[in-house]
Design a protein around this motif. Structure first.
Motif, PDB file in Angstrom:
ATOM      1  N   THR A   1      45.758   5.033  15.140  1.00  0.00           N
ATOM      2  CA  THR A   1      45.693   4.159  16.306  1.00  0.00           C
ATOM      3  C   THR A   1      45.994   4.976  17.550  1.00  0.00           C
ATOM      4  O   THR A   1      46.992   5.697  17.582  1.00  0.00           O
ATOM      5  CB  THR A   1      46.707   3.012  16.178  1.00  0.00           C
ATOM      6  OG1 THR A   1      46.448   2.303  14.969  1.00  0.00           O
ATOM      7  CG2 THR A   1      46.605   2.068  17.357  1.00  0.00           C
TER       8      THR A   1
ATOM      9  N   SER B   1      50.561  -4.711  17.554  1.00  0.00           N
ATOM     10  CA  SER B   1      50.729  -3.342  17.076  1.00  0.00           C
ATOM     11  C   SER B   1      51.100  -3.266  15.609  1.00  0.00           C
ATOM     12  O   SER B   1      51.908  -4.035  15.100  1.00  0.00           O
ATOM     13  CB  SER B   1      51.815  -2.634  17.896  1.00  0.00           C
ATOM     14  OG  SER B   1      52.009  -1.327  17.435  1.00  0.00           O
TER      15      SER B   1
ATOM     16  N   VAL C   1      50.881   0.290  14.256  1.00  0.00           N
ATOM     17  CA  VAL C   1      50.888   1.737  14.020  1.00  0.00           C
ATOM     18  C   VAL C   1      52.177   2.221  13.384  1.00  0.00           C
ATOM     19  O   VAL C   1      52.170   3.109  12.542  1.00  0.00           O
ATOM     20  CB  VAL C   1      50.597   2.506  15.326  1.00  0.00           C
ATOM     21  CG1 VAL C   1      51.699   2.293  16.357  1.00  0.00           C
ATOM     22  CG2 VAL C   1      50.439   4.010  15.047  1.00  0.00           C
TER      23      VAL C   1
END
Length: 298
Positions: free
Chosen positions: A33, A290, A292
């Motif tokens: 990412t 998110s 990651v």
């Protein structure tokens, strides 16, 4: 729908499971990412086979090309920026526990230095070294993928892993000898500032605090840091706080209020305004979008 490679990686524990793996770019790319900081969760040796790749490690930007090697240490703050369409690499990742399990701390004390935090992380290989190292990594990968019922499976993998480590150690030692480490006064002041900041940024966010610790004026510190890094001391402080906030939010281990407390903000509202000022979105929106930190690529 989940990518087939990503699904297989999750099923076989290639990214998060196990203490040692060799992965190709095809297996890791689904987890890459961009423009989201994360902390590495293992040691990693990245060998670029083709194309180019730009990423940042502990605020140092690196441009990687074919035959470059990069060494990542656990806990490094990383951020991926861009890669060419033809980018290919092979990576060996392992956790500290695996070294202990294999008795490497008894048989290879130099390996501890190889992965110390003060090393020169990037170096380039000649054609022969590159071909040998890629061959060794592919060979180790084949052994890892053998059925666990294979006779002497663990010993075969262990010896292949240690062989690759020593191969990297030999090449790294060769290039390390010729890398001068000399800092001028501006670079030394900046390095000292960054070291202090990394230890205290959660509790101390004012340039004046660091200037006092370094026995210089705030103006002088900011001017020197900008000359060396292109950013003022204040900008770097804010960037470090924001990046740490992103890492904590994307880990999904803390809620927004807990992250604000961890970063020593007076209250959640002030933290939210600070975060939105630099990112354009609220902490809660960033957290929900998110993943990651859950699946770091190394």
């Amino acid at each position: 729908m989940m990518h087939k490679v990503e699904q297989r990686c999750l099923e076989e524990g290639l990214i998060n499971g196990g203490n040692m793996n060799v992965l190709t770019s095809a297996e890791i790319k689904p987890f890459m990412t961009f423009n989201e900081p994360f902390r590495s969760n293992s040691f990693a040796v990245i060998v670029v086979q083709k194309g180019s790749f730009v990423f940042q490690n502990n605020f140092v930007k690196n441009c990687m090309k074919a035959k470059d090697v990069y060494l990542v240490t656990p806990g490094s703050l990383c951020e991926l920026y861009e890669m060419s369409d033809d980018f290919e690499f092979i990576s060996m990742g392992f956790k500290k526990e695996y070294l202990k399990e294999q008795g490497v701390f008894l048989n290879g004390a130099e390996i501890v230095h190889l992965f110390s935090t003060d090393l020169v992380h990037k170096f380039s290989l000649n054609d022969e070294e590159f071909e040998d190292l890629v061959f060794s990594l592919k060979s180790l990968k084949k052994k890892i993928n053998l059925p666990e019922t294979t006779p002497h499976f663990k010993d075969v993998v262990r010896h292949s892993f240690i062989s690759v480590l020593y191969e990297i150690l030999i090449v790294y030692s060769k290039y390390r000898v010729f890398i001068p480490v000399k800092l001028n006064r501006q670079e030394e002041l900046t390095t000292n500032f960054l070291n202090l900041l990394s230890e205290n940024f959660k509790s101390e966010k004012q340039v004046q605090h660091y200037a006092k610790q370094l026995f210089v004026t705030s103006r002088h510190l900011s001017q020197v840091v900008k000359t060396v890094t292109g950013k003022t001391a204040g900008e770097i402080i804010d960037e470090m706080v924001i990046n740490e906030a992103k890492v904590l939010l994307s880990s999904h281990l803390m809620n927004v209020s807990q992250v604000a407390d961890e970063l020593r903000f007076s209250d959640q509202s002030f933290f939210g305004k600070f975060f939105k000022k630099y990112t354009g979105i609220s902490p809660s929106v960033y957290k929900s979008n998110s993943t990651v930190a859950v699946n770091p690529p190394f």
